[in-house]
Design a protein around this motif. Structure first.
Motif, mmCIF file in Angstrom:
data_model
loop_
_atom_site.group_PDB
_atom_site.id
_atom_site.type_symbol
_atom_site.label_atom_id
_atom_site.label_comp_id
_atom_site.label_asym_id
_atom_site.label_seq_id
_atom_site.Cartn_x
_atom_site.Cartn_y
_atom_site.Cartn_z
ATOM 1 N N MET A 1 0.820 -1.203 0.000
ATOM 2 C CA MET A 1 0.000 0.000 0.000
ATOM 3 C C MET A 1 0.858 1.258 0.000
ATOM 4 S SD MET A 1 -2.951 -0.526 -0.624
ATOM 5 C CE MET A 1 -3.635 1.120 -0.677
ATOM 6 N N GLU A 2 1.878 1.185 0.874
ATOM 7 C CA GLU A 2 2.781 2.346 0.954
ATOM 8 C C GLU A 2 3.480 2.573 -0.385
ATOM 9 O OE1 GLU A 2 5.556 2.233 4.188
ATOM 10 O OE2 GLU A 2 4.030 1.269 5.457
ATOM 11 N N THR A 3 3.839 1.433 -0.999
ATOM 12 C CA THR A 3 4.506 1.521 -2.300
ATOM 13 C C THR A 3 3.601 2.207 -3.308
ATOM 14 O OG1 THR A 3 5.492 -0.591 -1.741
ATOM 15 C CG2 THR A 3 5.780 0.173 -4.002
ATOM 16 N N LEU A 4 2.308 1.780 -3.279
ATOM 17 C CA LEU A 4 1.346 2.364 -4.207
ATOM 18 C C LEU A 4 1.173 3.860 -3.980
ATOM 19 C CD1 LEU A 4 -1.689 0.013 -4.916
ATOM 20 C CD2 LEU A 4 -0.005 0.982 -6.502
ATOM 21 N N SER A 5 1.070 4.214 -2.712
ATOM 22 C CA SER A 5 0.848 5.636 -2.431
ATOM 23 C C SER A 5 2.084 6.454 -2.797
ATOM 24 C CB SER A 5 0.450 5.858 -0.965
ATOM 25 O OG SER A 5 1.528 5.475 -0.135
ATOM 26 N N PHE A 6 3.297 5.826 -2.629
ATOM 27 C CA PHE A 6 4.517 6.515 -3.077
ATOM 28 C C PHE A 6 4.486 6.718 -4.589
ATOM 29 C CE2 PHE A 6 8.818 6.791 -4.672
ATOM 30 C CZ PHE A 6 9.415 7.673 -3.790
ATOM 31 N N LEU A 7 3.988 5.661 -5.254
ATOM 32 C CA LEU A 7 3.906 5.716 -6.718
ATOM 33 C C LEU A 7 3.000 6.842 -7.182
ATOM 34 C CD1 LEU A 7 4.412 4.325 -9.532
ATOM 35 C CD2 LEU A 7 2.344 3.014 -9.087
ATOM 36 N N THR A 8 1.788 6.912 -6.576
ATOM 37 C CA THR A 8 0.860 7.946 -7.012
ATOM 38 C C THR A 8 1.365 9.333 -6.618
ATOM 39 O OG1 THR A 8 -0.378 7.447 -5.004
ATOM 40 C CG2 THR A 8 -1.250 6.556 -7.070
ATOM 41 N N GLY A 9 2.007 9.402 -5.448
ATOM 42 C CA GLY A 9 2.510 10.699 -4.987
ATOM 43 C C GLY A 9 3.663 11.221 -5.829
ATOM 44 N N ASN A 10 4.482 10.299 -6.398
ATOM 45 C CA ASN A 10 5.674 10.744 -7.127
ATOM 46 C C ASN A 10 5.632 10.369 -8.610
ATOM 47 O OD1 ASN A 10 7.588 11.620 -4.769
ATOM 48 N ND2 ASN A 10 6.592 9.721 -4.143
ATOM 49 N N PHE A 11 4.399 10.193 -9.103
ATOM 50 C CA PHE A 11 4.261 9.650 -10.463
ATOM 51 C C PHE A 11 5.014 10.472 -11.515
ATOM 52 C CE2 PHE A 11 1.894 8.486 -14.354
ATOM 53 C CZ PHE A 11 2.147 7.112 -14.302
ATOM 54 N N ASN A 12 4.887 11.791 -11.396
ATOM 55 C CA ASN A 12 5.538 12.649 -12.398
ATOM 56 C C ASN A 12 7.048 12.519 -12.366
ATOM 57 O OD1 ASN A 12 3.254 13.609 -13.564
ATOM 58 N ND2 ASN A 12 3.078 15.383 -12.186
ATOM 59 N N GLN A 13 7.571 12.408 -11.138
ATOM 60 C CA GLN A 13 9.024 12.273 -11.023
ATOM 61 C C GLN A 13 9.499 10.936 -11.622
ATOM 62 O OE1 GLN A 13 10.701 11.434 -7.250
ATOM 63 N NE2 GLN A 13 12.769 11.891 -7.995
ATOM 64 N N ILE A 14 8.720 9.879 -11.353
ATOM 65 C CA ILE A 14 9.092 8.558 -11.889
ATOM 66 C C ILE A 14 9.069 8.582 -13.418
ATOM 67 C CG2 ILE A 14 8.396 6.120 -12.006
ATOM 68 C CD1 ILE A 14 7.235 6.560 -9.124
ATOM 69 N N LEU A 15 8.022 9.224 -13.949
ATOM 70 C CA LEU A 15 7.926 9.321 -15.415
ATOM 71 C C LEU A 15 9.121 10.061 -15.994
ATOM 72 C CD1 LEU A 15 4.324 10.077 -16.694
ATOM 73 C CD2 LEU A 15 5.749 8.059 -17.054
ATOM 74 N N SER A 16 9.517 11.143 -15.319
ATOM 75 C CA SER A 16 10.619 11.916 -15.885
ATOM 76 C C SER A 16 11.928 11.135 -15.780
ATOM 77 C CB SER A 16 10.711 13.301 -15.235
ATOM 78 O OG SER A 16 11.621 13.299 -14.171
ATOM 79 N N LEU A 17 12.086 10.340 -14.698
ATOM 80 C CA LEU A 17 13.276 9.479 -14.601
ATOM 81 C C LEU A 17 13.279 8.432 -15.715
ATOM 82 C CD1 LEU A 17 13.547 8.899 -10.739
ATOM 83 C CD2 LEU A 17 15.148 10.169 -12.187
ATOM 84 N N ALA A 18 12.092 7.852 -15.958
ATOM 85 C CA ALA A 18 11.978 6.850 -17.015
ATOM 86 C C ALA A 18 12.318 7.474 -18.367
ATOM 87 C CB ALA A 18 10.564 6.274 -17.034
ATOM 88 N N TRP A 19 11.901 8.700 -18.561
ATOM 89 C CA TRP A 19 12.169 9.403 -19.819
ATOM 90 C C TRP A 19 13.676 9.603 -20.003
ATOM 91 C CZ3 TRP A 19 11.350 10.407 -24.498
ATOM 92 C CH2 TRP A 19 11.868 11.553 -25.109
ATOM 93 N N VAL A 20 14.337 10.078 -18.919
ATOM 94 C CA VAL A 20 15.799 10.268 -18.987
ATOM 95 C C VAL A 20 16.485 8.938 -19.282
ATOM 96 C CG1 VAL A 20 17.836 10.840 -17.610
ATOM 97 C CG2 VAL A 20 15.791 12.264 -17.453
#
Lengths: 218, 373
Positions: A1-20
């Motif tokens: 659950m915590e992982t999921l909430s981290f994911l939703t909370g930082n989604f934009n950052q994760i996307l930008s890391l994936a893009w880089v």
């Protein structure tokens, strides 16, 4: 659950890391295609050159990535690029050489000798033979090499986070150093997903690039 | 005209040098097919491939229409020589249209011109352009691919063609069909052709001349009939086979051997007139024709001797007729099948032109041996 909430909370950052991450691997493998394909074609002219080049490329691929980064730091520091994206791109470029050179070499060498003779017989120059016959026929195998290189190096690029290259490896690195399983899991899963998505997209591209007449034969 | 002048190829191998072609000199007149024939490893393919420099010659010259090709650029030379190989070698990544247009494109023809040419050529080999133009080689049968292989070589209308066992990969039935098609085309096109084969029957059928090779040497260069009738040595005699005289039969048509101005009777003539005719000309039978001079039967001498009346009442049917253009091999085969010693010969419209007899055939075949003796 915590992982999921981290994911939703930082989604934009994760996307930008994936893009880089994607960008770094793309640039590196793109450069590797520009060097590897011509080298693979060139060494079909000489068995000795082929043996030497493939041997060197095989040796390079056995160097652990973390060791390769370490080796490059003092060298690239001379031009002020000891850490960051530069050594990461160079490492991926080097690792990509073996699958790309080997597949290009094999594909060009395996072009049916009868087709090669027909191409000479109709009066094509060496360049025309490459462009009109040999490379089109080699495309599926060369693309398979590119796919291998991309999938393998998405993993290598994750490790490059340790020398400050950026990308999804940053999450894994932080997860380890901060003992934060949320970031660790999300980083690892994203790298895996990226590899799978890249493989499928390149497979689609490979089918698009394969000459129609070859597809019909399979 | 293709002239080979002391053409020689020596291959250097780890086990020493091998002379694959040893001072080959010969001349192929314009518009003729010359078949290079011999067992594998005899140098026929090497000789062929030295003409378009797929294999570079060690020494000697190739002249095309008197011009020494060693002065020409290799790529230009090849674009001006049609080349057909046994494996066909259609480029699988190109459509049939692109395959046919390869040489015209290399020569810089306009798109309009090479597209029109591709249509013409597909028509020439009876492949419907609407179906085949945009197909890929893998979608064609072997026979269709080989036809495309041949027209690709013809695309830029070269004067000279090299054909390396071009029909070798096709099943025997289709091979016959394609050989016949090609000979028909060649009648119009009048290309000068070097044609490699290992099959004596194909050589006899296709060749205006046959060159027999053995261990890199040209052993005999002659017209098929000469070669079969007078093989220069035991090797050639063995290679062309013990039935070589029978093979000569297919080189001659019935029209060349038949007796012209045949004896004939009409249905309304009395039988004794037929008998007189046969007795005066010493014939065993005579052909009966209708008003249009088409053969419809025959009267036998033994019947005419014992019967009276008209030919209408005493003639027998003809077992078969021979056409002028039939080759003697099929004529002999039919004579044997119907157990006849003679048969009437007709032209394409069915009019009686002559009669062919077994004795006439043996006389014709034997003539060349008598003049030699």
């Amino acid at each position: 659950m915590e992982t999921l909430s981290f994911l939703t909370g930082n989604f934009n950052q994760i996307l930008s890391l994936a893009w880089v991450h994607t960008l770094l691997v793309s640039v590196a493998v793109g450069l590797a295609i520009l060097t590897g394909v011509p080298i693979g074609i060139a060494i079909t002219q000489s068995q000795r050159a082929a043996d030497a080049v493939l041997y060197i490329a095989s040796v390079i691929i056995t160097i652990p990535s973390i060791a390769l980064f370490g080796l490059m730091i003092p060298v690239l520091s001379m031009i002020g690029q000891g850490i960051g994206y530069m050594p990461a791109i160079i490492a991926v470029l080097l690792y990509s050489q073996l699958p790309i050179i080997r597949n290009t070499y094999t594909a060009i060498n395996n072009v049916d000798p009868a087709l090669r003779e027909a191409a000479r017989g109709v009066g094509m120059t060496a360049m025309q033979r490459l462009k009109m016959v040999e490379i089109p026929l080699a495309i599926p195998v060369i693309m398979a090499g590119v796919r291998t290189a991309v999938v393998m190096n998405i993993g290598v690029m994750a490790i490059a986070a340790y020398i400050g290259a950026g990308g999804l490896g940053t999450l894994i690195q932080r997860g380890i150093s901060q003992s934060d399983p949320r970031q660790l899991i999300i980083g690892a899963v994203s790298v895996s997903l990226l590899a799978i998505v890249a493989d499928f997209s390149l497979l689609w591209l490979q089918k698009r690039l394969t000459p129609k007449g070859l597809a019909a034969a399979v | 005209m293709i002239t080979l002048d002391k053409l020689t190829k020596i291959f250097d191998t780890p086990n020493g040098s091998i002379t694959a072609a040893d001072h080959i000199s010969m001349e192929v007149p314009t518009g003729e097919i010359c078949v290079l024939l011999g067992p594998s490893g005899c140098g026929k393919t090497t000789t062929l491939k030295m003409v378009n420099r797929i294999i570079p010659a060690t020494s000697g010259r190739v002249l095309i229409h008197g011009e020494d090709t060693s002065q020409m650029n290799t790529v230009d030379l090849r674009r001006n020589i049609g080349y057909v190989i046994q494996q066909i070698g259609l480029f699988p990544n190109m459509t049939i249209e692109d395959n046919i247009s390869v040489v015209p494109k290399l020569l810089g023809w306009s798109a309009e011109k090479y597209k029109k040419r591709a249509l013409e050529l597909l028509d020439l080999v009876a492949l419907d352009p609407a179906i085949f133009l945009k197909r890929y080689p893998s979608e064609l049968s072997g026979g269709q691919q080989q036809r495309v292989g041949v027209i690709r070589a013809l695309a830029a209308d070269p004067k000279v063609m090299l054909m390396d066992e071009p029909f070798g990969a096709i099943d025997p039935i289709n091979r016959e069909v394609i050989q016949d098609e090609f000979l028909k085309m060649q009648k119009e096109l009048q290309k000068t052709i070097l044609f490699v084969s290992h099959d004596i029957d194909e050589a006899v059928k296709m060749g205006d001349k046959i060159a027999i090779f053995r261990e890199g040497k040209l052993e005999q260069y002659a017209a098929p009939d000469d070669l079969l009738a007078h093989p220069a040595n035991d090797f050639i005699a063995g290679f062309v086979g013990n039935d070589r005289t029978l093979k000569r039969l297919q080189l001659v048509t019935a029209g060349e051997v038949m007796q012209q101005n045949p004896s004939m009777v009409t249905l309304d003539q009395p039988l004794d007139e037929a008998l007189q005719l046969m007795e005066s000309r010493d014939l065993e039978a005579v052909t009966v024709v209708n008003r249009e001079q088409k053969p419809i039967g025959m009267v036998r001498r033994e019947i005419a001797q014992v019967h009276r009346g008209s030919c209408r009442d005493h003639h027998d049917g003809l077992p078969t007729v021979i056409y002028q253009d039939d080759d003697l091999r099929s004529v002999v085969s039919r004579l044997y099948r119907v157990d006849a010693s003679w048969l009437p010969v007709v032209d394409g419209e069915g009019y009686l032109q002559g009669v062919i007899t077994q004795r006439g055939i043996t006389h014709h075949v034997g003539a060349t041996y008598r003049t030699q003796a």
